[in-house]
Design an enzyme around this catalytic site. Sequence first.
Site, PDB file in Angstrom:
ATOM      1  N   LYS A 259       0.832  -1.200   0.000  1.00  0.00           N
ATOM      2  CA  LYS A 259       0.000   0.000   0.000  1.00  0.00           C
ATOM      3  C   LYS A 259       0.870   1.255   0.000  1.00  0.00           C
ATOM      4  O   LYS A 259       0.597   2.220  -0.733  1.00  0.00           O
ATOM      5  CB  LYS A 259      -0.928  -0.013   1.219  1.00  0.00           C
ATOM      6  N   GLU A 271       1.047   7.352 -12.643  1.00  0.00           N
ATOM      7  CA  GLU A 271      -0.113   6.937 -13.441  1.00  0.00           C
ATOM      8  C   GLU A 271      -0.479   7.963 -14.513  1.00  0.00           C
ATOM      9  O   GLU A 271      -1.190   7.634 -15.466  1.00  0.00           O
ATOM     10  CB  GLU A 271      -1.306   6.682 -12.518  1.00  0.00           C
ATOM     11  N   VAL A 282      -1.138  -7.864 -16.287  1.00  0.00           N
ATOM     12  CA  VAL A 282      -1.003  -8.147 -17.712  1.00  0.00           C
ATOM     13  C   VAL A 282      -1.143  -9.661 -17.883  1.00  0.00           C
ATOM     14  O   VAL A 282      -0.458 -10.420 -17.188  1.00  0.00           O
ATOM     15  CB  VAL A 282       0.374  -7.695 -18.262  1.00  0.00           C
ATOM     16  N   ASN A 418      49.798 -47.709   3.828  1.00  0.00           N
ATOM     17  CA  ASN A 418      49.639 -47.019   5.110  1.00  0.00           C
ATOM     18  C   ASN A 418      48.174 -46.813   5.473  1.00  0.00           C
ATOM     19  O   ASN A 418      47.292 -46.751   4.607  1.00  0.00           O
ATOM     20  CB  ASN A 418      50.338 -45.658   5.071  1.00  0.00           C
ATOM     21  N   THR A 489      40.750 -54.462  -3.779  1.00  0.00           N
ATOM     22  CA  THR A 489      41.822 -54.939  -4.641  1.00  0.00           C
ATOM     23  C   THR A 489      42.754 -55.840  -3.831  1.00  0.00           C
ATOM     24  O   THR A 489      42.647 -55.948  -2.605  1.00  0.00           O
ATOM     25  CB  THR A 489      42.626 -53.751  -5.192  1.00  0.00           C
ATOM     26  N   ASP A 517      38.808 -44.425  -2.786  1.00  0.00           N
ATOM     27  CA  ASP A 517      39.857 -43.410  -2.689  1.00  0.00           C
ATOM     28  C   ASP A 517      39.935 -42.527  -3.931  1.00  0.00           C
ATOM     29  O   ASP A 517      40.235 -41.331  -3.836  1.00  0.00           O
ATOM     30  CB  ASP A 517      41.226 -44.057  -2.399  1.00  0.00           C
ATOM     31  N   CYS A 579      47.649 -57.624 -14.914  1.00  0.00           N
ATOM     32  CA  CYS A 579      47.213 -56.621 -13.934  1.00  0.00           C
ATOM     33  C   CYS A 579      46.683 -57.328 -12.695  1.00  0.00           C
ATOM     34  O   CYS A 579      46.224 -58.479 -12.768  1.00  0.00           O
ATOM     35  CB  CYS A 579      46.140 -55.721 -14.548  1.00  0.00           C
ATOM     36  N   CYS A 586      46.092 -53.250 -18.630  1.00  0.00           N
ATOM     37  CA  CYS A 586      45.436 -52.104 -17.978  1.00  0.00           C
ATOM     38  C   CYS A 586      46.463 -50.998 -17.719  1.00  0.00           C
ATOM     39  O   CYS A 586      47.671 -51.248 -17.633  1.00  0.00           O
ATOM     40  CB  CYS A 586      44.823 -52.513 -16.639  1.00  0.00           C
TER      41      CYS A 586
END
Length: 722
Positions: A259, A271, A282, A418, A489, A517, A579, A586
């Site tokens: 307002k 206006e 619109v 490690n 692995t 990892d 591998c 690989c």
Amino acid sequence: MEKNGNNRKLRVCVATCNRADYSKLAPIMFGIKTEPEFFELDVVVLGSHLIDDYGNTYRMIEQDDFDINTRLHTIVRGEDEAAMVESVGLALVKLPDVLNRLKPDIMIVHGDRFDALALATSAALMNIRILHIEGGEVSGTIDDSIRHAITKLAHYHVCCTRSAEQHLISMCEDHDRILLAGCPSYDKLLSAKNKDYMSIIRMWLGDDVKAKDYIVALQHPVTTDIKHSIKMFELTLDALISFNKRTLVLFPNIDAGSKEMVRVMRKKGIEHHPNFRAVKHVPFDQFIQLVAHAGCMIGNSSCGVREVGAFGTPVINLGTRQIGRETGENVLHVRDADTQDKILQALHLQFGKQYPCSKIYGDGNAVPRILKFLKSIDLQEPLQKKFCFPPVKENISQDIDHILETLSALAVDLGGTNLRVAIISMKGEIVKKYTQFNPKTYEERINLILQMCVEAAAEAVKLNCRILGVGISTGGRVNPREGIVLHSTKLIQEWNSVDLRTPLSDTLHLPVWVDNDGNCAAMAERKFGQGKGLENFVTLITGTGIGGGIIHQHELVHGSSFCAAELGHLVVSLDGPDCSCGSHGCIEAYASGMALQREAKKLHDEDLLLVEGMSVPKDEAVGALHLIQAAKLGNAKAQSILRTAGTALGLGVVNILHTMNPSLVILSGVLASHYIHTVKDVIRQQALSSVQDVDVVVSDLVDPALLGAASMVLDYTTRRIY
């Protein structure tokens, strides 16, 4: 309705509160209407739709040939904070009768308005399923709180962007009930081809106005700082008057402060000003054409930062109301719009430009996805929603002062040689690190992990570090959802089907994350390294073995069986060496530390390794570092082995470039710097010309596996990403 197990039509109630949410809901309503064999549609209209001062916008719903089942007058006039609260209360009083009469199976609620909060609250308390549109987004006002409150009440979520999806997941919403569909309004925006746009421009702005030579202004009050937003609106109008271009000004929404904003417009004679056209509403189809061909849009409406990007129209976003939203490059932010001169400068910078069209918020196919999602809803499923909290075995409250503590993660790296544990801060600083040899048996290894983590957690208290959780990086195939090492692995023995999460969480009373990892190395680069801010990149980690991680569209790729990014096992030769995976040829069989150690031993056994200036003590095992040292001192055979290893790695990188087309490849680990030049040579010789410009760099992170393990904890617990 065979897909969802329902034997009747799905009764869908769409409730619309204002002109803005109808532009998003209308495409869905049209879609529902075209499939009467699956759906029954009930339309409820409330809020500012029914107020003359705001354009009586319910009429456009009737013009779209929708039957309005119920009209609810829920707005308490006053346009202040109290009126907003009273309006919510009035809606809560009236809605139960409507919902009892309609008995919908599901209610569709849009966005973040206070009316929508009343709708969601009523439906939730009356055990009606809720589908929330546009949850997970961030703006910058009270709307954020309302939007997230509706998210908590809603059973299903349709979001518009990948970030919004991640926010919902981080808010513990069930991923299976989230649909990344895009914004429904984009279905109409991206198909808007009105050739007669000039007639629309002339109708709203006058016969003498040309395309790209006018401004659209739409500014709303900021309910958390009404006084400042009114002052900012006054400065905006002053700047527009000075800029002296024909301007279409839309009245603000019904929020507290509107307002006063209308009073400012009238005080300045907007206006009746010859350069301005002030309108309450619109129609959306015409509004699309007006913003698509404007020289600029200015204000703080979400429409400016969302929909207008589809056309590349320049936008000036004022203040903080949309500060958190994703935007295209067409948006210029003036966050401290505290002077007329700043806004005027922004107008000079933006007016008349043309930017690339943006599809951040949708690709034009949202509605088909939403309809398919609705059909999949099984009404036989329990109504009570479930929250997907991160796993925590036990919650121990603390009465210490957190403010001065360093928020940190406990990171664990299980390598082939490690076992390391570190306390890592939010900034990626390693506060303290502990290293032991990785035991050969499961019992010894798990006991050592627990012992090292308990000691580190105790030490963290002395170092004033608050541990938020534990992240574990380990070799092998990992199910990160369950925290289980599925298969390891040969480098880490007795490490198959191992639940790492449970014993650590039980012992430390902290949430635990586990991943491979190579994936951790990629996450470390994404958070702390050279992958920060990149959408697509690949990390190759060179150490005892060869691993990797793939970031695609900012997300880590795990694959359907958690086997993605096993880049060390890309085959680069059909008759190459054996591998550890059981295959041969690989990358790992050529370029890993194990492979170099194998070749070094062969040379040493043949007395071909040592050159002048080198020696290997009798009690020291020959390894990869001795081979590298020999190559540096001119040993031709050692140089040839390293060159072959680098070539194998380079061929693997070429395959990655051709398959993933990343914007960056990062070589990580102790051997990376020895391979980088050979890898780049192979790319120049073997790669397609279209990918030869992709940069390949050596990581500058010292401990990527530890940092990546920490990033899982820090990202989730601080809700940066999921």
